[in-house]
Design an enzyme around this catalytic site. Structure first.
Site, mmCIF file in Angstrom:
data_model
loop_
_atom_site.group_PDB
_atom_site.id
_atom_site.type_symbol
_atom_site.label_atom_id
_atom_site.label_comp_id
_atom_site.label_asym_id
_atom_site.label_seq_id
_atom_site.Cartn_x
_atom_site.Cartn_y
_atom_site.Cartn_z
ATOM 1 N N ASP A 7 -83.367 1.831 31.138
ATOM 2 C CA ASP A 7 -82.043 2.369 30.826
ATOM 3 C C ASP A 7 -81.885 3.767 31.432
ATOM 4 O O ASP A 7 -82.660 4.679 31.114
ATOM 5 C CB ASP A 7 -81.873 2.438 29.304
ATOM 6 C CG ASP A 7 -80.422 2.388 28.864
ATOM 7 O OD1 ASP A 7 -79.568 2.897 29.598
ATOM 8 O OD2 ASP A 7 -80.151 1.834 27.787
ATOM 9 N N ASP A 8 -80.905 3.932 32.317
ATOM 10 C CA ASP A 8 -80.520 5.251 32.846
ATOM 11 C C ASP A 8 -81.547 5.888 33.781
ATOM 12 O O ASP A 8 -81.641 7.124 33.846
ATOM 13 C CB ASP A 8 -80.219 6.231 31.704
ATOM 14 C CG ASP A 8 -79.001 5.854 30.891
ATOM 15 O OD1 ASP A 8 -78.265 4.943 31.313
ATOM 16 O OD2 ASP A 8 -78.778 6.468 29.831
ATOM 17 N N CYS A 45 -73.705 0.889 31.528
ATOM 18 C CA CYS A 45 -74.740 -0.027 31.049
ATOM 19 C C CYS A 45 -74.268 -1.451 30.775
ATOM 20 O O CYS A 45 -74.820 -2.409 31.319
ATOM 21 C CB CYS A 45 -75.417 0.549 29.814
ATOM 22 S SG CYS A 45 -74.283 1.137 28.546
ATOM 23 N N ARG A 49 -75.392 -4.908 32.688
ATOM 24 C CA ARG A 49 -76.167 -5.942 32.002
ATOM 25 C C ARG A 49 -75.465 -7.297 32.093
ATOM 26 O O ARG A 49 -76.110 -8.336 32.265
ATOM 27 C CB ARG A 49 -76.391 -5.531 30.540
ATOM 28 C CG ARG A 49 -77.328 -4.357 30.415
ATOM 29 C CD ARG A 49 -77.208 -3.605 29.092
ATOM 30 N NE ARG A 49 -77.854 -2.314 29.237
ATOM 31 C CZ ARG A 49 -79.147 -2.083 29.000
ATOM 32 N NH1 ARG A 49 -79.915 -3.056 28.539
ATOM 33 N NH2 ARG A 49 -79.668 -0.896 29.201
ATOM 34 N N LYS A 107 -82.377 -3.706 24.134
ATOM 35 C CA LYS A 107 -80.945 -3.406 24.099
ATOM 36 C C LYS A 107 -80.123 -4.561 24.664
ATOM 37 O O LYS A 107 -80.387 -5.052 25.756
ATOM 38 C CB LYS A 107 -80.685 -2.123 24.896
ATOM 39 C CG LYS A 107 -79.217 -1.742 25.020
ATOM 40 C CD LYS A 107 -79.087 -0.400 25.710
ATOM 41 C CE LYS A 107 -77.678 -0.141 26.203
ATOM 42 N NZ LYS A 107 -77.535 1.170 26.850
ATOM 43 N N HIS A 109 -76.035 -4.959 23.815
ATOM 44 C CA HIS A 109 -74.777 -4.246 24.106
ATOM 45 C C HIS A 109 -73.773 -5.115 24.862
ATOM 46 O O HIS A 109 -73.078 -4.655 25.767
ATOM 47 C CB HIS A 109 -75.083 -2.969 24.907
ATOM 48 C CG HIS A 109 -73.966 -1.954 24.828
ATOM 49 N ND1 HIS A 109 -73.723 -1.042 25.835
ATOM 50 C CD2 HIS A 109 -73.037 -1.707 23.873
ATOM 51 C CE1 HIS A 109 -72.701 -0.274 25.509
ATOM 52 N NE2 HIS A 109 -72.262 -0.657 24.317
ATOM 53 N N HIS A 200 -82.704 6.270 27.806
ATOM 54 C CA HIS A 200 -81.379 6.579 27.271
ATOM 55 C C HIS A 200 -81.483 7.667 26.198
ATOM 56 O O HIS A 200 -82.508 7.816 25.543
ATOM 57 C CB HIS A 200 -80.782 5.303 26.669
ATOM 58 C CG HIS A 200 -79.322 5.371 26.369
ATOM 59 N ND1 HIS A 200 -78.813 6.019 25.263
ATOM 60 C CD2 HIS A 200 -78.249 4.866 27.025
ATOM 61 C CE1 HIS A 200 -77.499 5.907 25.254
ATOM 62 N NE2 HIS A 200 -77.125 5.212 26.313
ATOM 63 N N ASP A 306 -80.323 -0.053 34.794
ATOM 64 C CA ASP A 306 -78.953 -0.546 34.623
ATOM 65 C C ASP A 306 -77.922 0.308 35.348
ATOM 66 O O ASP A 306 -76.846 -0.177 35.713
ATOM 67 C CB ASP A 306 -78.594 -0.677 33.139
ATOM 68 C CG ASP A 306 -78.692 0.634 32.373
ATOM 69 O OD1 ASP A 306 -79.276 1.609 32.893
ATOM 70 O OD2 ASP A 306 -78.203 0.687 31.221
ATOM 71 N N ASN A 307 -78.211 1.582 35.544
ATOM 72 C CA ASN A 307 -77.297 2.491 36.242
ATOM 73 C C ASN A 307 -78.054 3.772 36.538
ATOM 74 O O ASN A 307 -79.242 3.891 36.226
ATOM 75 C CB ASN A 307 -76.041 2.782 35.407
ATOM 76 C CG ASN A 307 -76.314 3.045 33.944
ATOM 77 O OD1 ASN A 307 -75.907 2.271 33.084
ATOM 78 N ND2 ASN A 307 -77.026 4.122 33.637
ATOM 79 N N LYS A 361 -74.768 8.582 36.418
ATOM 80 C CA LYS A 361 -74.157 7.547 35.581
ATOM 81 C C LYS A 361 -72.682 7.857 35.290
ATOM 82 O O LYS A 361 -72.285 9.013 35.227
ATOM 83 C CB LYS A 361 -74.937 7.461 34.266
ATOM 84 C CG LYS A 361 -74.404 6.471 33.238
ATOM 85 C CD LYS A 361 -75.268 6.514 31.986
ATOM 86 C CE LYS A 361 -74.734 5.629 30.873
ATOM 87 N NZ LYS A 361 -75.607 5.671 29.673
#
Length: 562
Positions: A7-8, A45, A49, A107, A109, A200, A306-307, A361
C-alpha cells in the site's frame, strides 16, 4: 499463484528499485524474475485494487474513485456505486470455477455492503479490512471518516488478536487458510491475495527495527531524493540522462525546519523503512512456508503497489489533534511508530520516495502512477528491467494466460487489459503499440499515454487543473511541458482522452474539487449520518434544558413582589 499488494509504495521504495529498506525476500524474488520499470496503476487505492483484481477499467467496475472523496454529482451514478457492479468478475471468480482454492487477507476497500465483501467475489476464505486503512497495532480507525476498523472474516464481523500487527497477521492468517486445505499431494491449486496495510497511514513499525535506520535520513528529503535518483540510474531503472523532477511548489525546506521538526520528520521516515522491512520479513516467512511444503518452485509471484506514495499529513489538518486525543493517538518522538502513535511522512518525503518522478498518490503525474512491479515464477524469464508500457489492468489477463484459464461466462464485463506473457517469455518487446491510447482517470486527475507521449492534468491542492504534454521516453520526471512546442500532438491526445472519457463514463468531480476538503466534508457528513440519533437526542436535551432555565427564570420573576 500469489499476488502481494503493498500500500502506497513509491517507485524507488522497494530495495530492488533503489530504496533504503532491507527487503531480502522481495529482493530474492526480483533476482529470479522480471522487474518492470514502466508499469502504471491508478493514483488511488480502491480503483487500483478493482482494476488489478478484474482487468477492467475502474469506471466499468463501479469503483471509479473512493468513497472518501466522492462528490455529490458522482454519487449513485453508473461506475460510481463504490462496489463491483453486475457482470464484473474478479480473478478469484475466474480461478475458482477453474478448480482453484482462493484466499484473501488484508485490505479490501471494494464496497461496504455484506454482498460486496471478498466471500461474495470468488474468495473461499478471507479476513478483510473494508476501509482505506486502519491502525496496525490495534483494531481502531485512523481517520474520522470511520467510526471503527471494519474487519470481516468470510463476510462476518471479526475481532483481531491481542498480539496483532498487520503484516504479521496478514501472513499468519493466510498460512492458516492454506494449512486447513488438504494434504499437499491432494491439495487443489491455490490463489493467495495478500494485501498489506504497509505502508499506508498510520505508518507504524516495531521500535527495534526503526532504530536500525538511525542516521539514514538525517540529511532530509532533498538529499534523499537526489541519492535515489542516482541509485535508480546506477541500477538501470532509468536512463543516465533522466532529469530529476522538481519538488512540489509548496514544499517545506529542510534547512528551515526547527531541530524538533527535523527529528520528527526523520524518525517518521525511519518508521516507514522499518515498516517495509517488517513486511518483507513476514513475506519471507510465507515464502519459506511454501518452500517447506515443496510448492515454492511451482508458484507464480506478483508483487506491486496500489499507487504512488502517500502525501497526506493528517497531523496538520484542523481538528485532527482533537480526534487523535479522543481515539488514543499521539504524535510524540519518544514512541513514534509504536502503539498509539499517528505517523505520516508528508508530501516532501513522499516526493522523495517517488524520485525521480513528479508528485505522488492522488495525482495522475508519474509519481502517482508509476510503481514497482515484480513477476517471478516457473517459466518467467529473468530480466533486469522490462521497459515496455504496462498497466494494472494487465495483471488479471496475464495470470489467466499464464495458467491457461478461460472464463466461459459470456455476460461478464469485458477485460480491458492485455496479457504480459509476450514480455515475460521474451516473444515480444511491447504489448501496446504507438497508436494505442491508454486512459487513466480518478477524481479529475487524468492521464492519457500513447506511445512515448503522455497527456496529464492534476487537481488542487498540488495540481492546477492545467493539461500538460510530456515525452516519457525522454522525460519520465515530467520536467518539460511540450504543449506549446507540439500543439498538434497535444490536440490529438486531447481528442483521444475525450474519447476515453465518453467510452468509460467518466463523471468529473464538482467544480473546485480538492480531495483534502472533500474528505473532511464527507467525513463530517458520515459522522452526522451515523450518529444522527445521538445528535438529535443531545439537541433535544439541550433545548429541554434551555426551556427549563427560561421557565425557572420566568417563575422567579413572577414570584418577586412588586
Amino acid at each position: 499463484m500469489v499476488v502481494i499488494l503493498v500500500d502506497d509504495a513509491g517507485l524507488t521504495d522497494f530495495a530492488p528499485f533503489g530504496g533504503e529498506a532491507k527487503m531480502p525476500a522481495i529482493q530474492s524474488l526480483a533476482d529470479r524474475g522480471t522487474k518492470f520499470s514502466n508499469y502504471h496503476t491508478s493514483p488511488l487505492c480502491a480503483p487500483s485494487r478493482a482494476m488489478l483484481l478484474t482487468g477492467i477499467d475502474n469506471h466499468r467496475t463501479g469503483i471509479a474513485t473512493i468513497p472518501e472523496v466522492l462528490t455529490d454529482n458522482q454519487a449513485g451514478q453508473p461506475g460510481y456505486s463504490m462496489f463491483f457492479e453486475p457482470g464484473v468478475r474478479t480473478l478469484a471468480d475466474r480461478l475458482k470455477v477453474s478448480g482453484y482454492s482462493t484466499y484473501m487477507t488484508g485490505k479490501w476497500h471494494l464496497g461496504s455492503r455484506e454482498q460486496d465483501l471478498p466471500n461474495s467475489h470468488g474468495f473461499d476464505r478471507s479476513f478483510a479490512l473494508d476501509a482505506s486503512g486502519a491502525d496496525n497495532w490495534e483494531q481502531k480507525p485512523y481517520i474520522g471518516y470511520y467510526a471503527f476498523a471494519p474487519w470481516y472474516e468470510d463476510g462476518k464481523p471479526a475481532d483481531l488478536p491481542e498480539d496483532f500487527y498487520s503484516s504479521k497477521f496478514i501472513v499468519d492468517r493466510m498460512i492458516s487458510y492454506l494449512d486447513s486445505d488438504k494434504q499437499s499431494s491432494q491439495r487443489r491449486p491455490f490463489f493467495s491475495y495478500l494485501a498489506f496495510q504497509a505502508i499506508h497511514i498510520p505508518v507504524q513499525a516495531p521500535r527495534e527495527i526503526t532504530d536500525t535506520y538511525n542516521g539514514v535520513y538525517d540529511q532530509g528529503w532533498h538529499s534523499m531524493r537526489k541519492k535515489r535518483h542516482q541509485r535508480a540510474i546506477a541500477l538501470g531503472l532509468i536512463a543516465a540522462d533522466t532529469p530529476l523532477a522538481a519538488m512540489p511548489a509548496k514544499s517545506k525546506k529542510w534547512e528551515n525546519l526547527s531541530p524538533e521538526q527535523r527529528a520528527l520528520y526523520t524518525r517518521a521516515m525511519q518508521v516507514q523503512a522499518a515498516m517495509l522491512e517488517s513486511m518483507d520479513s513476514h513475506i519471507g516467512r510465507f515464502v519459506k512456508y511454501l518452500d517447506d511444503r515443496g510448492e515454492l518452485d511451482n508458484t507464480l509471484f506478483i508483487i506491486t503497489s496500489d499507487n504512488g506514495p502517500e502525501p497526506s499529513y493528517p497531523i496538520e489538518i484542523s481538528g485532527m489533534k482533537t480526534w487523535m486525543s479522543l481515539n488514543g493517538y499521539n504524535h510524540r518522538l519518544d514512541n513514534l511508530g509504536e502503539k498509539g502513535s499517528m505517523v505520516a511522512i508528508g508530501p516532501e518525503w513522499a516526493s522523495a520516495t517517488a524520485s525521480p518522478l513528479n508528485m505522488f498518490k492522488f495525482y495522475a503525474a508519474e509519481g502517482g502512477l508509476r510503481v514497482p512491479l515484480i513477476i517471478a515464477g516457473p517459466e518467467i524469464a529473468k530480466q533486469d528491467w522490462q521497459s515496455a508500457m504496462t498497466m494494472v489492468t494487465d495483471i488479471t489477463p496475464t495470470v489467466l494466460d499464464y495458467l491457461n484459464v478461460t472464463d466461459q461466462q459470456t455476460d461478464a464485463v469485458a477485460i480491458t487489459g492485455r496479457s504480459m506473457m509476450p514480455l515475460l517469455d521474451g516473444s515480444a518487446s511491447a504489448i501496446y503499440g504507438d497508436d494505442d491510447a491508454i486512459g487513466i482517470e480518478v477524481s479529475g486527475n487524468s492521464a492519457l499515454i500513447k506511445g512515448n507521449y503522455k497527456l496529464t492534468r492534476n487537481s488542487p491542492p498540488h495540481g492546477d487543473n492545467i493539461w500538460r504534454l510530456y515525452n516519457l521516453a525522454l522525460d519520465p520526471g515530467e520536467t518539460n511541458d511540450l504543449r506549446a512546442q507540439q500543439p498538434e500532438q497535444f490536440h490529438r491526445l486531447m481528442e483521444d482522452y475525450e474519447r476515453y472519457e465518453n467510452e468509460v463514463g467518466v463523471i468529473p468531480p464538482a467544480t473546485g474539487f480538492d480531495y483534502i476538503k472533500q474528505t473532511k466534508r464527507n467525513s463530517l457528513r458520515k459522522l452526522l449520518s451515523s450518529n444522527w440519533q445521538i445528535f438529535a437526542l443531545s439537541a433535544a436535551a439541550v433545548l429541554t434544558l434551555i426551556g427549563l432555565i427560561i421557565k425557572t427564570i420566568y417563575r422567579r420573576r413572577q414570584a418577586k413582589p412588586l
